[in-house]
Design a protein around this motif. Structure first.
Motif, PDB file in Angstrom:
ATOM      1  N   ARG A 289       0.287  -1.255   0.242  1.00 40.14           N
ATOM      2  CA  ARG A 289       0.413  -0.098  -0.421  1.00 40.14           C
ATOM      3  C   ARG A 289       0.858   1.289  -0.324  1.00 40.14           C
ATOM      4  NH1 ARG A 289      -4.925   0.548   4.350  1.00 40.14           N
ATOM      5  NH2 ARG A 289      -5.916  -1.304   3.257  1.00 40.14           N
ATOM      6  N   GLU A 293       1.305   4.493  -2.808  1.00 39.38           N
ATOM      7  CA  GLU A 293       0.282   5.647  -2.403  1.00 39.38           C
ATOM      8  C   GLU A 293       1.351   6.766  -2.617  1.00 39.38           C
ATOM      9  OE1 GLU A 293      -0.329   5.824   1.855  1.00 39.38           O
ATOM     10  OE2 GLU A 293      -1.923   4.838   1.659  1.00 39.38           O
ATOM     11  N   ARG A 297       0.590   9.419  -5.624  1.00 40.00           N
ATOM     12  CA  ARG A 297       0.763  10.857  -4.248  1.00 40.00           C
ATOM     13  C   ARG A 297       1.438  12.440  -6.058  1.00 40.00           C
ATOM     14  NH1 ARG A 297       5.746  13.429  -4.135  1.00 40.00           N
ATOM     15  NH2 ARG A 297       5.926  11.829  -4.705  1.00 40.00           N
ATOM     16  N   TYR A 353      -5.467   6.321   0.452  1.00 40.76           N
ATOM     17  CA  TYR A 353      -5.454   7.305   0.539  1.00 40.76           C
ATOM     18  C   TYR A 353      -6.436   8.480  -0.351  1.00 40.76           C
ATOM     19  CZ  TYR A 353      -1.153  10.119  -1.636  1.00 40.76           C
ATOM     20  OH  TYR A 353      -0.226  11.104  -1.286  1.00 40.76           O
TER      21      TYR A 353
END
Length: 550
Positions: A289, A293, A297, A353
């Protein structure tokens, strides 16, 4: 109420999956079971021999022979799509694929007991970023697929999600939310952001202040994850350049990326096992994970910038909003005060997220990922709503402005403004570009260069509509043609018209109403009074169903 019997049906033709939902009166929305084992239908296609197949049958084909994300052909204005088959790469009609998908959606809805016919009001969703030509293309494809598009309303997907949320808050909790709602709708193909002013209750009033879109969505994340997987394969000694089946390798890595994206919404890590029969000894990978992320981003950074652009654009609809340069100077601390509620919608909102990043932007707003259905069903639930569209006001006209004149005994028309044409792009808001709006002038102004004509309003179905200007009902506004003419539309509802004689009309509409035909609302205009200390009462405030004043 929607439809002749208070029944409505919505179709969410999605980039990755498609859904159908219905609602009768104020009963809970019903999502039809379209898939073989799911409520959603895979929006994929492919060829089995010479036959075009769709849905699960296509998804079972070799990964490099599956046509995915075909809806993006409309977003990108593409006519052809490439598909790899036994005989090599083929280029086929993108419209042919979409018609087949839409026809199968209709057939499956019928088998599920929810036929898509004229007995219920029919709505289709579309990305907020689409212009009038893209919207018309989808409607034409739906008509060719046998869907009942006559008189249907094509609705921006984030607006539909917002309507679903407003109705759910009232039906489930008897709440009547009032304030500004930001809808963050991230799906497979596009990120759509809408800013709405809402007054909830049994007969909600919803005014759209802006709706922006960009391709920062699930497909982009799939490619970012795939790049990570390629790097991990290389780091483990797998020779990518030596693959005997590069197209198959690409397709399998992309499928693994999509699976990782879904599974990491609930798991901390995902094991990636690629079939090795044709690819050789492929190492097993573990994707976490944290890696997802980090790959996500940069995309979420761009999404955040689009949020600020949408909030600045929403202020353009307000009186004394300031210049675009002043709006660009507004920082997040000032813009977040505009927002009372945030709704997360679309399949990508399931990724934790997304909720963390968006929630952190609005520490004082109420953030929801629940519109009475799962996040990826919010759009179709809103499309099937039977009450939220009666008083829906848009941020740009959903109808055409046309120039009309008589010539040789015949009536001639040309389009001055095509319905749903965006007034601005997101980058223009971010750059502080002045005079955000729509403009046609001088040589770009349609029609002859002399004589008399009319400015008229036309529905997307081709029907001429009436209008009212300063309480006078008329079919059109007279104008004199000449070489120096201009027409301007602004985000705050101002309309400036200068004809060839030099005559200038400054007009104003408080919100662009939904106008489906002559039996619905007229376009109500008034003379614009510059620097008026007290704005006139909006037309909908004079109705018996007017919302309470704030």
């Amino acid at each position: 109420m929607g439809g002749a019997h208070g029944h409505a049906v919505g179709v969410d033709f999605g980039t990755s999956t498609s859904l159908v939902a219905t609602r009768a009166g104020r009963r809970p929305v019903q999502v039809a079971p379209l898939g073989h084992s799911t409520r959603w239908f895979p929006s994929v296609a492919g060829y089995r021999g010479d036959k075009l197949v769709v849905g699960e049958e296509a998804d079972a084909l070799p990964s490099d022979q599956v046509i995915r994300s075909i809806k993006r052909a409309i977003t990108r204005n593409e006519d052809r799509v490439a598909v790899f088959g036994p005989a090599g790469t083929l280029e086929i009609s993108a419209d042919e694929v979409m018609i087949a998908l839409l026809a199968e959606i209709g057939a499956r809805a019928t088998r599920a007991g929810e036929p898509l016919n004229q007995d219920r009001e029919f709505r289709l969703g579309c990305p907020a970023m689409w212009d009038g030509a893209q919207r018309n293309r989808l409607l034409e494809l739906a008509e060719k697929a046998g869907l009942p598009t006559d008189g249907s309303a094509l609705v921006d997907e984030p607006i539909a999600a917002g309507i679903a949320w407003v109705s759910h808050r009232y039906l489930a909790y008897s709440e009547q939310p009032e304030g500004r709602l930001l809808v963050f709708d991230m799906g497979g193909g596009t990120l759509d952001i809408a800013v709405l002013d809402v007054v909830g209750g049994p007969h909600p009033e919803i005014s759209v202040l802006t709706a922006l879109g960009a391709e920062y969505a699930g497909d982009m994340l799939d490619h970012a994850i795939a790049r990570d997987l390629y790097e991990d394969l290389t780091a483990k000694g797998y020779d990518l350049s030596g693959s005997r089946h590069p197209e198959l390798l690409d397709a399998l890595v992309m499928r693994a990326a999509r699976e990782a994206k879904v599974n990491l919404s609930r798991l901390a890590e995902h094991r990636v096992v690629l079939p090795s029969r044709q690819l050789g000894a492929v190492p097993v990978l573990t994707y976490t994970r944290e890696q997802l992320e980090e790959a996500f981003r940069p995309q979420m950074d761009e999404a955040e910038r689009l949020v600020w652009a949408a909030l600045r654009a929403a202020r353009l609809t307000e009186r004394e909003s300031g210049s675009p340069e002043q709006l660009r100077a507004l920082g997040p601390a000032e813009l977040i005060r505009d927002v009372d509620y945030v709704l997360l919608a679309g399949g990508m909102s399931r990724i934790p997220y997304v909720g963390r990043r968006v929630g952190a932007l609005f520490p004082h707003a109420q953030v929801f990922d629940d519109a009475g259905v799962q996040a990826d069903e919010a759009i179709v639930a809103g499309l099937a709503d039977t009450a939220g569209y009666d008083r829906l006001n848009l941020h740009r006209p959903g109808f055409d402005f046309i120039v009309e004149w008589d010539e040789n005994g015949q009536t001639c028309q040309e389009t001055l403004y095509a319905a749903h044409t965006p007034f601005y792009e997101a980058w223009q808001v971010l750059s502080g570009q002045a005079n955000l709006g729509y403009e046609r002038h001088d040589h770009a102004f349609p029609g002859p260069k002399h004589g008399r004509g009319r400015l008229r309003v036309r529905a997307t179905t081709g029907e001429s509509l009436g209008l009212k200007f300063d309480d006078q009902v008329m079919d059109g506004i007279g104008l004199t043609f000449g070489r120096s003419m201009s027409f301007k539309l602004y985000c705050d509802g101002r309309i400036l018209l200068r004809d060839g004689s030099g005559k200038r009309l400054d007009m104003k509409v408080d919100r662009w109403p939904v106008m489906r035909g002559r039996d619905h609302a007229q376009l109500v205009l008034r003379s614009a009074q510059r620097n008026s200390p007290t704005p006139p009462t909006p037309w909908y405030m004079e109705k018996e169903w007017a919302p309470p004043t704030r």
